[in-house]
Motif scaffolding. Structure first.
Motif, short mmCIF file in Angstrom:
data_model
loop_
_atom_site.label_atom_id
_atom_site.label_comp_id
_atom_site.label_asym_id
_atom_site.label_seq_id
_atom_site.Cartn_x
_atom_site.Cartn_y
_atom_site.Cartn_z
N ILE A 1 1.44 -10.14 7.17
CA ILE A 1 0.76 -9.90 7.97
C ILE A 1 -0.46 -9.57 7.70
O ILE A 1 -0.81 -7.96 8.19
CB ILE A 1 2.03 -8.32 8.40
CG1 ILE A 1 2.08 -8.09 6.79
CG2 ILE A 1 3.65 -8.89 8.96
CD1 ILE A 1 2.70 -6.11 6.50
N GLY A 2 -1.12 -9.46 6.98
CA GLY A 2 -2.83 -10.02 7.12
C GLY A 2 -3.06 -9.53 5.99
O GLY A 2 -4.67 -8.95 6.24
N GLY A 3 -2.39 -8.57 5.18
CA GLY A 3 -3.34 -8.34 3.78
C GLY A 3 -3.33 -6.99 4.14
O GLY A 3 -3.77 -6.25 5.37
N GLY A 4 -4.11 -6.55 3.10
CA GLY A 4 -4.61 -4.66 2.85
C GLY A 4 -3.45 -3.92 2.86
O GLY A 4 -4.11 -2.49 3.57
N ILE A 5 -2.13 -4.20 3.03
CA ILE A 5 -1.26 -3.25 3.42
C ILE A 5 -0.56 -2.42 1.67
O ILE A 5 -0.49 -1.64 2.43
CB ILE A 5 0.19 -3.94 2.92
CG1 ILE A 5 1.20 -5.04 2.09
CG2 ILE A 5 -0.20 -5.08 4.41
CD1 ILE A 5 1.99 -5.36 2.23
N TYR B 1 2.65 5.40 1.14
CA TYR B 1 2.50 6.94 2.19
C TYR B 1 3.89 6.44 2.61
O TYR B 1 4.97 6.77 3.28
CB TYR B 1 1.36 6.25 2.92
CG TYR B 1 -0.13 7.50 2.22
CD1 TYR B 1 -0.34 8.37 1.41
CD2 TYR B 1 -0.68 6.25 1.92
CE1 TYR B 1 -1.03 8.45 0.64
CE2 TYR B 1 -1.86 6.86 1.18
CZ TYR B 1 -2.17 7.78 0.46
OH TYR B 1 -3.38 8.31 0.09
N TYR C 1 -2.91 -0.30 1.32
CA TYR C 1 -3.61 0.87 1.94
C TYR C 1 -2.91 1.69 2.74
O TYR C 1 -3.24 3.17 2.17
CB TYR C 1 -4.64 -0.04 3.37
CG TYR C 1 -5.86 0.97 3.59
CD1 TYR C 1 -6.81 1.67 2.42
CD2 TYR C 1 -5.63 1.53 5.05
CE1 TYR C 1 -7.54 2.68 3.15
CE2 TYR C 1 -6.60 2.35 4.97
CZ TYR C 1 -8.05 2.68 3.95
OH TYR C 1 -8.62 4.11 5.07
N TRP C 2 -1.41 1.34 2.48
CA TRP C 2 -0.72 2.70 3.11
C TRP C 2 0.40 2.39 2.64
O TRP C 2 1.75 3.26 3.21
CB TRP C 2 -0.47 2.43 5.22
CG TRP C 2 -0.74 0.88 5.41
CD1 TRP C 2 -1.51 -0.18 6.02
CD2 TRP C 2 0.83 0.43 5.68
NE1 TRP C 2 -0.49 -1.04 6.69
CE2 TRP C 2 0.72 -1.16 6.00
CE3 TRP C 2 2.45 0.74 5.48
CZ2 TRP C 2 1.32 -1.72 6.56
CZ3 TRP C 2 3.27 -0.38 5.62
CH2 TRP C 2 2.69 -1.88 6.43
#
Lengths: 309, 373
Positions: free
Chosen positions: A276-280, A286, A282-283
């Motif tokens: 799903i595009g990486g960088g998850i 949460y 980050y959230w």
């Protein structure tokens, strides 16, 4: 076996990174337990402690002091800075705000965050300062079992050990010393603690001091890992889901929450990220916290919330 | 002496329930609106100081209006319904990007059937942006049924970080621009093209006036009272027959709708072209500050808080220049941090209920003056 080895590597690095989140979350829990203040300034305190430490250390090294001596001077100086901060915060911000509701106190700590962030960078400079306190290379484990072995970074292991020592130390402090018992009394009931002669001012100073020293410890590890820089303050935000998962009032909760968040986000990044595009990272923490909240509103280890009219 | 309501008899229920029951308040409001709608454009047309150039309009008044709108939105949620939210930036971003998508045409291939909406005019785009933000607000408001206070604040942080990520990573929202920054469509309102600062200012002013009036009436009415009951004690409110589900979710929906519109205006009217960073966590905190400093549970307070938080850094930036003290730009920006933080702490200590409470106290004093009873 390659896949499993990879999984283990991700899991271990995640767990160790999680320990570092716990270090920041611990400071939150200490203050919340003893004063009911949700201390948003914890991240800024990590930055302040780190800057004080690294600047004093650099100065001493430049003056020709041996490295270990400079480290000691730096630590003492940073501890002094943190105790001064604790005193000032208690004296000028929280003292006058006694008996205000939680939201006001929370906002006040955001104000304190601004003051500390601006002040620390004005006093000590606003660049990225490397802090070569711990080795930053990595070990390769189980090279015979898995192809390529499992990569474990040394700094993370150091962080884990330091966190363990810190938790044991805090547990002893809370259980065995007179001040520690007073702290627990205040956490239970402010008014009752006052009535048996415990000074709230003094206790709150101690709490902020302990939180400041925890911040200093976190700063040594994070500073080595990332360099001492402004972005360290964002750690405070990462510590929030850790707190939610563990519960606001539980020291073991902060540790377990950190482990869950650290491992969860690394595994999610490694296995879900590419699709799903990486960088998850980050959230992810949460959303994980949100899921935990829906199932257990008080967190995994928090005290049960009982409400009366 | 002037501010006295003696002799203003209310002879009908309508008069008793008016928004501004005191005649002087009404007059003051009309004067204020006249200045805002007529005075400022005239001064701008004449280029009288301080309106020489476009600085005041472009850099202070327009952002002030838009952020006041966002603060009104958050105040409904936090001040009236008692649900602490740190996700204002996310709701603004949803409003901005939805408005952008509607304004440039939505095309969503879903395999079996495609959704294709042609590019809509600006006004429906902005309003639909608000509607999308409301939908997202309801979604992220659901946890509020189980959790509250600071726990809820962290839950709304999930919205903040999730949408930060979505608008950076999912290129569909930015129409696959390579830089990730998007430019608003031309502001064409029924053939009237809004371009000059004064026109943009009037556009924002109209939105703000309408929304503030609607919000003021909402919070005075049935739903507003339900929100306040939930805020004051949710269990007691529930026992009295108020449905928390309905009350909390309407608060989330209306508040996010307003914040979505504010976000769309911020993007379209103030920024023109923007990146996801425009709506990051700092924006959420800025709006929360406005609400707290201005006064929780007060529409007027939202405006006062917005003015304070927006103007303070600008003033602090100017002071060393004006005094001729040579300080580097970096030091000034850090100093602004420190002074802002200190002022926030100080304000919280001297007046925890914000400017709105100061205003009320002053009003009481005026009504009794010169006799203090």
């Amino acid at each position: 076996m390659v896949a499993f080895g990879q999984f283990l590597e991700v899991l271990i690095s995640g767990l160790l990174a999680g320990v570092l989140y716990s270090l920041v979350a611990l400071g939150f829990v200490l203050i919340f337990k003893a004063s009911g203040v949700f201390n948003f300034a914890q991240g800024a305190m990590v930055l302040l402690a780190g800057l004080a430490l690294v600047r004093a250390l650099d100065l001493m090294v430049a003056k020709g002091m041996p490295f270990w001596g400079a480290v000691i001077v730096g630590l003492v100086f940073a501890a002094a800075v943190m105790s001064l901060t604790a005193y000032l915060v208690e004296r000028f911000v929280l003292g006058p705000l006694v008996n205000q509701d939680g939201l006001t106190l929370f906002m006040a700590t955001i104000g304190v965050t601004f003051i500390i962030e601006g002040g620390a960078q004005m006093l000590f400079g606003a660049e990225v300062y490397p802090l070569p306190l711990f080795p930053t290379d990595a070990w390769f484990l189980f090279e015979k079992t898995f192809e390529g072995g499992i990569l474990v970074s040394k700094i993370d292991v150091w962080g884990g050990m330091i966190a363990a020592v810190l938790v044991v130390g805090l547990a002893l402090f809370f259980q065995r010393t007179k001040t520690g018992r007073a702290l627990r009394a205040v956490a239970d009931d402010h008014a009752a603690a006052q009535s048996v002669g415990i000074s709230l001012d003094w206790i709150w100073f101690i709490v902020w001091l302990v939180a400041g020293l925890v911040a200093l410890v976190a700063a040594t590890v994070w500073g080595t890992k990332l360099g001492v820089q402004f972005s360290i303050t964002f750690l405070a935000l990462k510590a929030l889901p850790v707190l939610i998962i563990g519960g606001f009032t539980s020291v073991p909760g902060a540790i377990v929450g950190g482990l869950i968040v650290g491992a969860g986000e690394k595994i999610a990044e490694a296995y879900l990220g590419p699709s799903i595009g990486g960088g998850i990272e980050y959230w992810f923490a949460y959303v994980l916290a949100l899921a935990v909240l829906l199932a257990r509103p008080q967190g995994l280890f928090g005290e049960r919330i009982i409400e009366r009219i | 002496m002037l501010y006295r309501e003696t002799g203003q008899f209310k002879t009908s229920y309508a008069a008793d329930m008016a928004i501004f029951p005191i005649r002087q308040d009404r007059i003051a409001l009309y004067v204020l609106l006249a200045i805002a709608f007529i005075g400022i454009p005239v001064l701008d047309a004449l280029q009288v100081w301080p309106f020489a150039g476009e600085y005041l309009l472009r850099a202070i008044l327009i952002p002030f209006l838009i952020l006041s709108l966002a603060a009104v939105g958050l105040n409904i949620l936090t001040g009236y319904c008692g649900q602490l939210s740190l996700g204002s930036g996310a709701f603004m971003a949803v409003g901005a990007y939805s408005a952008y998508k509607f304004g440039t045409g939505v095309h969503l291939p879903l395999g079996l059937f495609d959704i294709a909406i042609p590019a809509l005019p600006v006004l429906p785009s902005i309003l639909l942006g608000g509607v999308m933000a409301a939908a997202v607000g309801i979604l992220f408001g659901v946890p509020s049924l189980r959790i509250k206070g600071l726990y809820l604040a962290v839950a709304t942080l999930a919205a903040q970080f999730f949408f930060d990520w979505v608008f950076i990573r999912v290129q569909w929202f930015t129409n696959y621009t390579s830089s990730g920054s998007v430019t608003a469509p031309e502001l064409n309102f029924f053939g009237l093209i809004v371009n000059k600062p004064v026109e943009r200012y009037l556009l924002c002013l109209i939105f703000v006036t309408v929304v503030a009036l609607l919000a003021k009436n909402l919070v005075r009415g049935n739903i507003g009272r339900q929100w306040m009951a939930i805020r004051d004690m949710d269990i007691a409110a529930e026992l009295m027959g108020i449905r928390p589900l309905y009350a909390k979710l309407t608060a989330f929906a209306i508040s996010s709708f307003i914040m979505g519109i504010a976000g769309a205006l911020w993007a379209f009217v103030y920024l023109g072209s923007w990146e996801p960073l425009a709506f990051n966590i700092d924006r959420s905190f800025q709006i929360l500050f406005m609400v707290i400093i201005g006064g929780l549970g007060s529409i007027l307070g939202s405006f006062l808080g917005a003015a304070f938080i927006l103007v303070l850094p600008i003033m602090l930036d100017q002071v060393p220049h004006a005094l001729g003290i040579p300080i580097s730009v970096e030091t000034v920006s850090l100093l602004v941090f420190v002074v802002t933080g200190a002022l926030i702490c100080w304000l919280l200590i001297v007046e925890p209920h914000g400017f709105a409470r100061l205003w009320l106290t002053g009003k009481e004093k005026l009504r009794l003056w010169p006799y203090p009873y």
